[in-house]
Design an enzyme around this catalytic site. Structure first.
Site, PDB file in Angstrom:
ATOM      1  N   LYS A 102       0.766  -1.301   0.097  1.00  0.00           N
ATOM      2  CA  LYS A 102       0.031   0.000   0.060  1.00  0.00           C
ATOM      3  C   LYS A 102       0.716   1.064  -0.068  1.00  0.00           C
ATOM      4  CE  LYS A 102      -3.890  -1.919   2.564  1.00  0.00           C
ATOM      5  NZ  LYS A 102      -4.929  -1.857   1.510  1.00  0.00           N
TER       6      LYS A 102
ATOM      7  N   ARG B 208     -10.031 -11.687   1.732  1.00  0.00           N
ATOM      8  CA  ARG B 208     -10.739 -12.753   1.009  1.00  0.00           C
ATOM      9  C   ARG B 208     -10.188 -14.139   1.215  1.00  0.00           C
ATOM     10  NH1 ARG B 208     -10.986  -9.590  -4.443  1.00  0.00           N
ATOM     11  NH2 ARG B 208     -10.840  -7.923  -3.026  1.00  0.00           N
TER      12      ARG B 208
HETATM   13  N1  BES Z   1      -8.051  -3.709   3.831  1.00  0.00           N
HETATM   14  C1  BES Z   1      -8.252  -3.582   2.638  1.00  0.00           C
HETATM   15  C2  BES Z   1      -9.537  -2.766   2.316  1.00  0.00           C
HETATM   16  C3  BES Z   1      -9.634  -1.269   3.352  1.00  0.00           C
HETATM   17  C4  BES Z   1      -9.321  -0.035   2.735  1.00  0.00           C
HETATM   18  C5  BES Z   1     -10.494  -1.367   4.497  1.00  0.00           C
HETATM   19  C6  BES Z   1      -9.410   1.008   3.321  1.00  0.00           C
HETATM   20  C7  BES Z   1     -10.403   0.023   5.137  1.00  0.00           C
HETATM   21  C8  BES Z   1     -10.124   1.059   4.544  1.00  0.00           C
HETATM   22  C9  BES Z   1      -8.110  -4.625   1.808  1.00  0.00           C
HETATM   23  O1  BES Z   1      -7.560  -5.617   2.098  1.00  0.00           O
HETATM   24  C10 BES Z   1      -7.636  -4.128   0.508  1.00  0.00           C
HETATM   25  O2  BES Z   1      -6.364  -3.856   0.492  1.00  0.00           O
HETATM   26  N2  BES Z   1      -8.384  -4.428  -0.531  1.00  0.00           N
HETATM   27  C11 BES Z   1      -8.035  -3.825  -1.823  1.00  0.00           C
HETATM   28  C12 BES Z   1      -8.581  -4.921  -2.914  1.00  0.00           C
HETATM   29  C13 BES Z   1      -7.704  -4.668  -4.207  1.00  0.00           C
HETATM   30  C14 BES Z   1      -6.335  -5.112  -3.996  1.00  0.00           C
HETATM   31  C15 BES Z   1      -8.297  -5.521  -5.171  1.00  0.00           C
HETATM   32  C16 BES Z   1      -8.390  -2.539  -2.221  1.00  0.00           C
HETATM   33  O3  BES Z   1      -9.788  -1.983  -1.637  1.00  0.00           O
HETATM   34  O4  BES Z   1      -7.906  -1.587  -2.747  1.00  0.00           O
HETATM   35 MN    MN Z   2      -5.478  -5.596   1.945  1.00  0.00          MN
END
Ligand code: BES
Ligand code: MN
Ligand code: ZN
Length: 502
Positions: A280, A354
């Site tokens: 991230k 997931r």
């Molecule tokens: N934990 C994150 C989602 C999230 C983002 C929760 C901001 C709370 C606040 C999740 O694991 C994630 O990183 N999702 C990705 C999925 C993508 C890589 C397909 C996302 O939402 O960008």
């Molecule tokens: Mn994630």
């Protein structure tokens, strides 16, 4: 930690010192008991000056009212008295707590005009006010060592004392036992979400869940070794880059009939989500200490149900991992085998929630054959793009369960919005190299995530709540000022209470 106010219930009687809160309805003003408190003419003047007519959310404050032994009189408008629902009483409690910070002695006079038959303030209403006071009084300040902060929260002052005056204090006290259990569950969930990841990793979280045993919850903790034996390659793949281990916690509350199949709640518990190798960006990465909001809600719910001795059989399962960056972290392109036997190509290591839930859901369905499974997860950023921060996404294979959840959401104001699913979306996660991949395309990101989960629930009635927008970084409300909201506890307690008890 939160300075918890003291709350007691008493029969109507005019207080001789401290402060008092009165309710005034838009359609009829004060009730009989409330009329005894204030010097009527002082209040009348104050109402006129403040243009106060009892509208919901409005208030008037009179300091050191003339001819009264009281320090302060606060009058809260409640709108039309007959329209008040459980959540309005909770909100009212929040508004009351906001008026009195610390060291106050407050008589809360719960009374409304008699003429409005439906406006009777009973035990349930008084209990909801009390729970609202507790929820609003929560603050996460255990790591503040200085006594008086800029925002004036002096840690050395005493907590406020609220005495709730009502027609039937015994009934109120009884109802409050249950309402307090739920409020405590919410506050436990908030604590877990607010806690930083250096203090709360998978093992520390598991220990918090284990503590529910003192409430009569049966708690099992599966270690990596046991999960390896079960073939949980999806969950373990996420955890493999972290030195802090992984746990699957299985909580059982058996308050129902012995033969009754349980209902089940499953939570994503990523104690920190760096994204792994698909890392991230730095901006707001600290928010990912809250990526266990689903697991926190399930734990808070089990706390609530056990404390109030719910007459239901309930299973709570949480998958606890840290998604770390390390030489041993999984790589994009890795293929893992889930407990279900289905293989997954991990194209993005940041779509890790997931993977954790895939094994947790499969395990839950196989072992318990529950009436339904509801999972909660801070799963996608995309759900915030779709719904903002005022609804959680609801995805489900079952219309009745969806309707019940939506209804519980309206009652508790932990609102849900149902999102579409279907074969077109499901295709998006087919993979060239394995049974599926862990990301869909650019569009509909929360839906392809839900489709992924559905491949691990078979025919079990199931709902997935994507709570990324509502569990953390919450906009402040009457009953919550904390970053971690505890979303899901009140909602699911209500679902159980309305449909699965007795
Ligand atoms: N934990 C994150 C989602 C999230 C983002 C929760 C901001 C709370 C606040 C999740 O694991 C994630 O990183 N999702 C990705 C999925 C993508 C890589 C397909 C996302 O939402 O960008
Ligand atoms: Mn994630
Ligand atoms: Zn995540």
């Amino acid at each position: 930690m939160t300075t918890r106010p003291s709350i007691t219930f008493a029969r109507h009687a005019a207080p001789k010192k401290g402060s008092a809160v009165l309710l005034s309805a838009e359609d009829g003003g004060f009730g009989k008991a409330a009329k005894a408190y204030g010097p009527a003419d002082t209040l009348k003047r104050a109402f006129a000056v403040a243009d106060f007519s009892g509208k919901s959310g409005s208030s008037v404050e009179v300091v050191a009212p003339q001819g009264s032994p009281l320090d302060r009189l606060v009058v809260l408008g409640v709108g039309k008295a007959a329209n008040l629902k459980e959540f309005d009483w909770l909100k009212l409690g929040g508004q009351i707590a906001a008026q009195f910070r610390k060291s106050a002695e407050v008589a809360v006079v719960l009374d409304l005009p008699e003429a409005k038959a439906a406006a009777k303030v009973g035990g349930a209403e008084a209990a909801a006010v009390a729970a609202g006071i507790l929820l609003r009084s929560y603050s996460f300040d255990k790591y503040k060592t200085r006594k008086d902060d800029a925002d004036g929260k002096a840690a050395d002052k005493k907590p406020s004392k609220f005495v709730i005056h009502c027609a039937d204090p015994a009934a109120a006290k009884k109802a409050f036992a249950a309402a307090e259990a739920v409020a405590d569950g919410v506050m436990l969930a908030r604590d877990l979400v607010n806690e930083p990841a250096n203090k709360l990793g998978p093992l520390e979280f598991a220990a918090e869940a284990k503590a529910l045993e003192k409430l009569g919850v049966n708690v099992e903790i599966l270690t990596e070794r046991e999960m390896t034996k079960l073939g949980m390659g999806a969950l373990l793949g996420v955890a493999q880059g972290s030195p802090r281990g992984a746990r699957l916690v299985v909580m059982q509350w058996n308050g129902g009939k012995a033969k009754d199949k349980p209902v089940a709640f499953v939570g994503k518990g990523v104690t920190f989500d760096t994204g792994g190798n698909s890392m991230k960006p730095a901006g707001s990465m600290e928010d990912m200490k809250g990526d266990m909001g689903g697991a926190a809600a399930v734990t808070g719910l089990m706390h609530a149900l056990a404390t109030r001795k719910a007459k239901a059989n309930v299973v709570g399962i949480i998958g606890l991992v840290e998604n770390a960056v390390d030489g041993n972290s999984q790589r994009p392109g890795d293929i893992v085998t889930s407990m279900s036997g289905q293989t997954i190509e991990v194209l993005n290591t940041d779509a890790e929630g997931r993977l954790v839930l895939a094994d947790a859901l499969w395990y839950c369905a196989q072992r318990f054959e529950p009436k339904f499974m509801v999972n909660l997860a801070t799963l996608t950023g995309a759900i915030m793009v779709a719904l903002g921060q005022f609804h959680a996404g609801l995805f489900s294979n079952d219309d009745e369960l969806s309707a019940r959840l939506t209804e519980a959401g309206l009652a508790t104001q932990e609102r849900l919005w149902r999102m579409p699913m279907g074969p077109d979306y499901d295709k998006l996660i087919d993979s060239k190299n394995a049974d599926m991949k862990n990301i869909g395309g650019r569009f509909g990101g929360s839906i392809s995530a839900a489709q992924f989960l559905q491949r691990f629930v078979k025919d079990t009635p199931w709902a997935h709540l994507d709570i990324a927008g509502v569990a953390l970084s919450s906009p402040p409300s009457e009953i919550n000022q904390s970053w971690g909201s505890g979303f899901g506890v009140r909602l699911l307690d209500r679902l159980v209470r309305d449909h699965y008890e007795g």
